[in-house]
Scaffold this motif. Sequence first.
Motif, PDB file in Angstrom:
ATOM      1  N   ILE A   1      36.327 -33.428  28.316  1.00  0.00           N
ATOM      2  CA  ILE A   1      36.980 -32.947  29.531  1.00  0.00           C
ATOM      3  C   ILE A   1      38.484 -32.812  29.315  1.00  0.00           C
ATOM      4  O   ILE A   1      39.102 -31.830  29.743  1.00  0.00           O
TER       5      ILE A   1
ATOM      6  N   ALA B   1      39.138 -29.769  27.233  1.00  0.00           N
ATOM      7  CA  ALA B   1      38.924 -28.573  28.051  1.00  0.00           C
ATOM      8  C   ALA B   1      40.130 -28.334  28.958  1.00  0.00           C
ATOM      9  O   ALA B   1      40.564 -27.196  29.147  1.00  0.00           O
TER      10      ALA B   1
ATOM     11  N   ARG C   1      30.775 -30.477  30.625  1.00  0.00           N
ATOM     12  CA  ARG C   1      31.792 -29.784  31.424  1.00  0.00           C
ATOM     13  C   ARG C   1      31.213 -29.351  32.763  1.00  0.00           C
ATOM     14  O   ARG C   1      31.860 -29.478  33.805  1.00  0.00           O
TER      15      ARG C   1
END
Length: 66
Positions: free
Chosen positions: A8, A11, A35
């Motif tokens: 995460i 990302a 995700r």
Amino acid sequence: MVARAKMILLAHQGLANDQIADRLSTRREIVSRWRKRFFEKRLAGLEDCQRPGRPRVFPPRAGRAG
């Protein structure tokens, strides 16, 4: 759970699923799954879900093979 959090965070830094998977030595599909769960459920999505069946016993009972 640490690997999920790293996915995460990477990302959030703008990395694509393929790049995250390469960095964490996993598959793109795994990154995509976590995700998506994070997007839908936020932090609760990173926790393990209950699995069917009897919970594991730890430590294994003495005298049992396996």
